[in-house]
Write a protein that holds these residues in place. Structure first.
Motif, PDB file in Angstrom:
ATOM      1  N   UNK A 103       0.847 -10.868 -28.775  1.00 25.18           N
ATOM      2  CA  UNK A 103      -0.252 -11.735 -29.151  1.00 25.18           C
ATOM      3  C   UNK A 103      -1.580 -11.004 -29.050  1.00 25.18           C
ATOM      4  N   UNK A 104      -2.576 -11.537 -29.776  1.00 25.45           N
ATOM      5  CA  UNK A 104      -3.946 -11.061 -29.622  1.00 25.45           C
ATOM      6  C   UNK A 104      -4.759 -12.028 -28.771  1.00 25.45           C
ATOM      7  N   UNK A 117      -9.486 -14.300 -23.552  1.00 21.87           N
ATOM      8  CA  UNK A 117     -10.040 -13.115 -24.192  1.00 21.87           C
ATOM      9  C   UNK A 117      -9.403 -13.015 -25.574  1.00 21.87           C
ATOM     10  N   UNK A 118     -10.187 -13.115 -26.632  1.00 22.12           N
ATOM     11  CA  UNK A 118      -9.607 -13.076 -27.975  1.00 22.12           C
ATOM     12  C   UNK A 118     -10.694 -13.004 -29.033  1.00 22.12           C
ATOM     13  N   UNK A 189      -5.015  -5.235 -34.966  1.00 16.71           N
ATOM     14  CA  UNK A 189      -5.066  -5.844 -36.293  1.00 16.71           C
ATOM     15  C   UNK A 189      -6.077  -6.989 -36.339  1.00 16.71           C
ATOM     16  N   UNK A 190      -6.215  -7.713 -35.225  1.00 16.77           N
ATOM     17  CA  UNK A 190      -7.112  -8.862 -35.217  1.00 16.77           C
ATOM     18  C   UNK A 190      -8.572  -8.481 -35.032  1.00 16.77           C
ATOM     19  N   UNK A 191      -8.857  -7.307 -34.522  1.00 21.12           N
ATOM     20  CA  UNK A 191     -10.252  -6.853 -34.424  1.00 21.12           C
ATOM     21  C   UNK A 191     -10.532  -5.787 -35.469  1.00 21.12           C
ATOM     22  N   UNK A 192      -9.671  -5.740 -36.469  1.00 25.48           N
ATOM     23  CA  UNK A 192      -9.851  -4.881 -37.637  1.00 25.48           C
ATOM     24  C   UNK A 192     -10.024  -3.415 -37.266  1.00 25.48           C
ATOM     25  N   UNK A 193      -9.321  -3.008 -36.209  1.00 25.54           N
ATOM     26  CA  UNK A 193      -9.306  -1.605 -35.762  1.00 25.54           C
ATOM     27  C   UNK A 193     -10.710  -1.072 -35.462  1.00 25.54           C
ATOM     28  N   UNK A 199     -15.230  -5.878 -27.320  1.00 24.34           N
ATOM     29  CA  UNK A 199     -15.983  -6.790 -26.456  1.00 24.34           C
ATOM     30  C   UNK A 199     -15.240  -8.112 -26.284  1.00 24.34           C
ATOM     31  N   UNK A 200     -14.467  -8.495 -27.300  1.00 23.72           N
ATOM     32  CA  UNK A 200     -13.741  -9.757 -27.219  1.00 23.72           C
ATOM     33  C   UNK A 200     -12.606  -9.703 -26.200  1.00 23.72           C
ATOM     34  N   UNK A 201     -12.230  -8.508 -25.799  1.00 25.90           N
ATOM     35  CA  UNK A 201     -11.210  -8.347 -24.768  1.00 25.90           C
ATOM     36  C   UNK A 201     -11.790  -7.911 -23.429  1.00 25.90           C
ATOM     37  N   UNK A 202     -13.036  -7.483 -23.412  1.00 25.13           N
ATOM     38  CA  UNK A 202     -13.651  -7.022 -22.176  1.00 25.13           C
ATOM     39  C   UNK A 202     -14.267  -8.154 -21.367  1.00 25.13           C
TER      40      UNK A 202
END
Length: 241
Positions: A103-104, A117-118, A189-193, A199-202
């Protein structure tokens, strides 16, 4: 949603997303517009709960027929009725790097809160400038967050006393554990590489307080440290192309 954003932008107005299948905590709206006075784009995510949660939510029905639910109560209700579609994303059972959820969405049960975080988030407040940047959109707005907002966003913290539950029908059983490579692929893939979108995961894009303390769960500071480790590992495995 896309049409509403365009209409707001055309009038030079900010955009606020309100969803009919969501239940907002008592202070949510006043706090949101207070935060909007000081911050730019604000994103926030909901916990998906089963419709069985309505029995607990109804305990907070007021004489005027409104619902006034404290954020901390919503956290416990959401956790006790967590929808199967989201429970498969729980990171607590992960074993980096050999056993990861496919999952993302990174959802943690911390000691005194739920943490998310996503890159898929509800844009609960967009400035007129950001709203005007929305291009052709065929999906829901939560899939456009990193495209429209980028990494410059504000997300309410646990101290902002804000929580929201999304009521969802049905149930699924999709628990799927994978190795690190497949997990990293799902995230990239979800943060378009783009590494700036890490930042969405930090930092959490939603924190929902809970009154019930889970001493077996990690502290919020430990969750942030584990997420920082995940981001570091993701940086070492940027997909080609």
């Amino acid at each position: 949603q896309a049409v509403q954003v365009r209409e707001a932008a055309a009038a030079g107005h900010a955009y606020h997303m309100y969803m009919p299948d969501m239940v907002y905590s008592a202070n949510y709206m006043p706090r949101l517009f207070a935060l909007a006075e000081w911050h730019g784009d604000i994103i926030h995510n909901a916990v998906n709960a089963t419709v069985a949660a309505t029995d607990d939510l109804e305990l907070y029905r007021q004489a005027d027929n409104s619902l006034a639910i404290p954020a901390v109560a919503m956290g416990d209700i959401a956790w006790s009725h967590l929808h199967a579609r989201q429970s498969q994303y729980l990171m607590n059972g992960a074993e980096v790097p050999v056993r990861m959820p496919y999952t993302h969405f990174h959802i943690w049960r911390a000691r005194d809160r739920l943490m998310f975080f996503s890159p898929h988030n509800g844009p609960v407040y967009l400035t007129p400038r950001t709203a005007s940047r929305l291009g052709y959109c065929t999906g829901t707005m939560d899939t456009q967050t990193q495209k429209v907002i980028g990494a410059d966003f504000f997300a309410p913290s646990i101290d902002d006393d804000m929580a929201v539950i999304c009521l969802e029908l049905g149930s699924v059983d999709l628990e799927h554990w994978v190795d690190w490579h497949d997990f990293a692929h799902a995230c990239w893939m979800q943060i378009e590489c783009r590494d700036d979108h890490l930042e969405y995961y930090k930092r959490p894009i939603a924190e929902m307080p809970t009154a019930i303390i889970d001493d077996t769960a990690p502290a919020a500071a430990d969750v942030l440290a584990m997420q920082a480790d995940i981001v570091g590992r993701l940086l070492k495995e940027i997909p080609n192309g």
